[in-house]
Motif scaffolding. Structure first.
Motif, PDB file in Angstrom:
ATOM      1  N   MET A   1       0.811  -1.205   0.000  1.00  0.00           N
ATOM      2  CA  MET A   1       0.000   0.000   0.000  1.00  0.00           C
ATOM      3  C   MET A   1       0.848   1.260   0.000  1.00  0.00           C
ATOM      4  O   MET A   1       0.555   2.236  -0.669  1.00  0.00           O
ATOM      5  N   ILE A   2       1.953   1.269   0.759  1.00  0.00           N
ATOM      6  CA  ILE A   2       2.868   2.399   0.762  1.00  0.00           C
ATOM      7  C   ILE A   2       4.158   1.968   0.097  1.00  0.00           C
ATOM      8  O   ILE A   2       4.824   1.041   0.551  1.00  0.00           O
ATOM      9  N   HIS A   3       4.498   2.641  -0.990  1.00  0.00           N
ATOM     10  CA  HIS A   3       5.703   2.304  -1.744  1.00  0.00           C
ATOM     11  C   HIS A   3       6.647   3.503  -1.723  1.00  0.00           C
ATOM     12  O   HIS A   3       6.265   4.607  -2.112  1.00  0.00           O
ATOM     13  N   LEU A   4       7.862   3.278  -1.278  1.00  0.00           N
ATOM     14  CA  LEU A   4       8.869   4.331  -1.216  1.00  0.00           C
ATOM     15  C   LEU A   4      10.089   3.921  -2.023  1.00  0.00           C
ATOM     16  O   LEU A   4      10.495   2.746  -2.021  1.00  0.00           O
ATOM     17  N   ASP A   5      10.680   4.872  -2.700  1.00  0.00           N
ATOM     18  CA  ASP A   5      11.890   4.643  -3.488  1.00  0.00           C
ATOM     19  C   ASP A   5      13.056   4.420  -2.515  1.00  0.00           C
ATOM     20  O   ASP A   5      13.399   5.325  -1.752  1.00  0.00           O
ATOM     21  N   PRO A   6      13.673   3.227  -2.519  1.00  0.00           N
ATOM     22  CA  PRO A   6      14.763   2.965  -1.562  1.00  0.00           C
ATOM     23  C   PRO A   6      15.936   3.920  -1.714  1.00  0.00           C
ATOM     24  O   PRO A   6      16.610   4.244  -0.724  1.00  0.00           O
ATOM     25  N   ASP A   7      16.205   4.381  -2.956  1.00  0.00           N
ATOM     26  CA  ASP A   7      17.312   5.327  -3.148  1.00  0.00           C
ATOM     27  C   ASP A   7      16.989   6.661  -2.483  1.00  0.00           C
ATOM     28  O   ASP A   7      17.867   7.294  -1.881  1.00  0.00           O
ATOM     29  N   GLN A   8      15.709   7.085  -2.595  1.00  0.00           N
ATOM     30  CA  GLN A   8      15.306   8.324  -1.942  1.00  0.00           C
ATOM     31  C   GLN A   8      15.364   8.178  -0.423  1.00  0.00           C
ATOM     32  O   GLN A   8      15.778   9.102   0.286  1.00  0.00           O
ATOM     33  N   VAL A   9      14.941   7.025   0.063  1.00  0.00           N
ATOM     34  CA  VAL A   9      14.991   6.781   1.508  1.00  0.00           C
ATOM     35  C   VAL A   9      16.428   6.818   1.999  1.00  0.00           C
ATOM     36  O   VAL A   9      16.743   7.434   3.027  1.00  0.00           O
ATOM     37  N   SER A  10      17.326   6.167   1.267  1.00  0.00           N
ATOM     38  CA  SER A  10      18.739   6.147   1.645  1.00  0.00           C
ATOM     39  C   SER A  10      19.316   7.555   1.674  1.00  0.00           C
ATOM     40  O   SER A  10      20.011   7.939   2.632  1.00  0.00           O
ATOM     41  N   ALA A  11      19.009   8.336   0.645  1.00  0.00           N
ATOM     42  CA  ALA A  11      19.520   9.704   0.586  1.00  0.00           C
ATOM     43  C   ALA A  11      18.938  10.553   1.717  1.00  0.00           C
ATOM     44  O   ALA A  11      19.645  11.366   2.326  1.00  0.00           O
ATOM     45  N   ALA A  12      17.656  10.346   2.008  1.00  0.00           N
ATOM     46  CA  ALA A  12      17.011  11.105   3.085  1.00  0.00           C
ATOM     47  C   ALA A  12      17.649  10.780   4.424  1.00  0.00           C
ATOM     48  O   ALA A  12      17.852  11.675   5.264  1.00  0.00           O
ATOM     49  N   ARG A  13      17.963   9.516   4.635  1.00  0.00           N
ATOM     50  CA  ARG A  13      18.591   9.111   5.901  1.00  0.00           C
ATOM     51  C   ARG A  13      19.972   9.721   6.058  1.00  0.00           C
ATOM     52  O   ARG A  13      20.470   9.883   7.178  1.00  0.00           O
ATOM     53  N   GLN A  14      20.606  10.071   4.938  1.00  0.00           N
ATOM     54  CA  GLN A  14      21.939  10.663   4.973  1.00  0.00           C
ATOM     55  C   GLN A  14      21.893  12.189   4.999  1.00  0.00           C
ATOM     56  O   GLN A  14      22.920  12.852   4.902  1.00  0.00           O
ATOM     57  N   GLY A  15      20.674  12.745   5.148  1.00  0.00           N
ATOM     58  CA  GLY A  15      20.559  14.181   5.323  1.00  0.00           C
ATOM     59  C   GLY A  15      20.201  14.976   4.092  1.00  0.00           C
ATOM     60  O   GLY A  15      20.217  16.217   4.141  1.00  0.00           O
ATOM     61  N   ASP A  16      19.867  14.311   2.998  1.00  0.00           N
ATOM     62  CA  ASP A  16      19.480  15.018   1.771  1.00  0.00           C
ATOM     63  C   ASP A  16      18.056  15.552   1.949  1.00  0.00           C
ATOM     64  O   ASP A  16      17.094  14.799   1.970  1.00  0.00           O
ATOM     65  N   ARG A  17      17.913  16.871   2.050  1.00  0.00           N
ATOM     66  CA  ARG A  17      16.613  17.459   2.333  1.00  0.00           C
ATOM     67  C   ARG A  17      15.657  17.311   1.153  1.00  0.00           C
ATOM     68  O   ARG A  17      14.452  17.157   1.355  1.00  0.00           O
ATOM     69  N   ALA A  18      16.173  17.366  -0.053  1.00  0.00           N
ATOM     70  CA  ALA A  18      15.309  17.179  -1.220  1.00  0.00           C
ATOM     71  C   ALA A  18      14.750  15.761  -1.240  1.00  0.00           C
ATOM     72  O   ALA A  18      13.574  15.543  -1.553  1.00  0.00           O
ATOM     73  N   ALA A  19      15.578  14.789  -0.886  1.00  0.00           N
ATOM     74  CA  ALA A  19      15.118  13.403  -0.828  1.00  0.00           C
ATOM     75  C   ALA A  19      14.103  13.224   0.286  1.00  0.00           C
ATOM     76  O   ALA A  19      13.104  12.515   0.132  1.00  0.00           O
ATOM     77  N   LEU A  20      14.345  13.891   1.415  1.00  0.00           N
ATOM     78  CA  LEU A  20      13.408  13.802   2.531  1.00  0.00           C
ATOM     79  C   LEU A  20      12.052  14.398   2.132  1.00  0.00           C
ATOM     80  O   LEU A  20      10.998  13.841   2.469  1.00  0.00           O
ATOM     81  N   ALA A  21      12.085  15.489   1.386  1.00  0.00           N
ATOM     82  CA  ALA A  21      10.845  16.099   0.902  1.00  0.00           C
ATOM     83  C   ALA A  21      10.116  15.150  -0.045  1.00  0.00           C
ATOM     84  O   ALA A  21       8.889  15.026   0.001  1.00  0.00           O
ATOM     85  N   SER A  22      10.861  14.459  -0.888  1.00  0.00           N
ATOM     86  CA  SER A  22      10.253  13.512  -1.815  1.00  0.00           C
ATOM     87  C   SER A  22       9.604  12.350  -1.073  1.00  0.00           C
ATOM     88  O   SER A  22       8.513  11.901  -1.431  1.00  0.00           O
ATOM     89  N   VAL A  23      10.267  11.855  -0.027  1.00  0.00           N
ATOM     90  CA  VAL A  23       9.703  10.776   0.780  1.00  0.00           C
ATOM     91  C   VAL A  23       8.407  11.232   1.443  1.00  0.00           C
ATOM     92  O   VAL A  23       7.404  10.514   1.455  1.00  0.00           O
ATOM     93  N   ALA A  24       8.413  12.439   1.989  1.00  0.00           N
ATOM     94  CA  ALA A  24       7.211  12.969   2.643  1.00  0.00           C
ATOM     95  C   ALA A  24       6.067  13.094   1.648  1.00  0.00           C
ATOM     96  O   ALA A  24       4.913  12.769   1.967  1.00  0.00           O
ATOM     97  N   GLN A  25       6.354  13.551   0.435  1.00  0.00           N
ATOM     98  CA  GLN A  25       5.315  13.684  -0.582  1.00  0.00           C
ATOM     99  C   GLN A  25       4.751  12.324  -0.978  1.00  0.00           C
ATOM    100  O   GLN A  25       3.560  12.185  -1.240  1.00  0.00           O
ATOM    101  N   SER A  26       5.609  11.312  -1.029  1.00  0.00           N
ATOM    102  CA  SER A  26       5.149   9.965  -1.377  1.00  0.00           C
ATOM    103  C   SER A  26       4.261   9.371  -0.288  1.00  0.00           C
ATOM    104  O   SER A  26       3.373   8.572  -0.565  1.00  0.00           O
TER     105      SER A  26
END
Length: 270
Positions: A1-26
């Motif tokens: 039901m909830i699908h997240l891009d693992p590359d975006q998740v990885s980048a978000a965990r490393q502090g990438d704010r753009a990736a974190l924003a993308s995860v939140a939007q998803s």
């Protein structure tokens, strides 16, 4: 039901704010749709979605497998919606199926035909259907409700839903079976979309709903994303299904609900 891009998740965990924003939007759409079906009130669902997104974002660093982030997020959302102490405005009414049936029986009347307002009336009737099906689910306990939502509305497998709820597949099947029995028994007796013999019709609730302030023509309370469905056509289509599938088809006929809660979270992150 909830699908997240693992590359975006990885980048978000490393502090990438753009990736974190993308995860939140998803996350915002799936979490809100789950919250609305659990709480049956748009404003309460938005509040819960915001709380859940904050939990997920602030604990994203605890994930060990980026590919499993979607399943983990669903666990967080499910745990919050089942365990939160605060009741939604609809839950606070503490309706049983009998109470709900008594309410539906009040004020049934044929609506006045007004060709000039046909489109607005169709949206209002759709809103009645949406509100009714959401409120109906609150007659279930939260544990049964979320089992039903995950299994029969979002069509997750037993193993997927059980993992999200952190229970065994056997326990999940028992909850889903009980929830199905209670909801199906109710709609077969009272819902005119599912059963020919049932007295209640969405269009016959229109006059009472307007009088009680439950709906306002031209100002839908629910965030409907698609044109209003033809209730009469929906009724015909559902009745062609096997009896056991009719209730789930009714529940799945509600639209996907949009939300801007994620935008609020993103604004706070700036």
């Amino acid at each position: 039901m909830i699908h997240l891009d693992p590359d975006q998740v990885s980048a978000a965990r490393q502090g990438d704010r753009a990736a974190l924003a993308s995860v939140a939007q998803s996350l915002q759409g799936p979490v809100f749709r789950l919250a609305l079906r659990m709480l049956a009130h748009p404003a309460d669902a938005e509040d819960a979605t915001q709380e859940i997104l904050i939990q997920i974002i602030t604990h994203l660093g605890t994930i060990r497998d980026d590919r499993a982030a979607g399943g983990w997020a669903l666990k967080v959302a499910s745990r919050h919606l089942v365990g939160q102490r605060k009741r939604s405005r609809v839950e606070a009414m503490r309706m049983s199926f009998k109470d709900f049936a008594d309410d539906l029986d009040q004020g049934l009347a044929d609506p006045e035909d007004d060709p000039a307002d046909a489109a607005i009336t169709a949206i209002a009737i759709e809103e009645i259907k949406v509100g009714c099906t959401l409120a109906m689910l609150t007659c279930l306990s939260r544990t049964l409700r979320i089992a039903y939502v995950l299994g029969d509305i979002f069509e997750m497998s037993d193993s997927e839903a059980a993992e999200a709820l952190e229970i065994s597949a056997t326990a999940y099947r028992q909850r889903l079976s009980r929830a199905r029995q209670e909801v199906t028994r109710f709609v077969k007796t009272h819902c005119g979309i599912v059963a020919q013999t049932a007295a209640c019709r969405c269009e016959k609730r229109l006059t009472a709903a307007r009088a009680n302030g439950l709906i306002t023509l031209g100002a839908p309370a629910f965030p409907l994303t698609s044109p209003a469905c033809d209730i009469r056509d929906l009724r015909r289509r559902i009745r062609t299904l096997e009896e056991g599938r009719r209730t789930a088809a009714l529940m799945r006929s509600n639209p996907d609900f949009p939300t801007n809660v994620g935008d609020l979270i993103l604004e706070a992150m700036k």
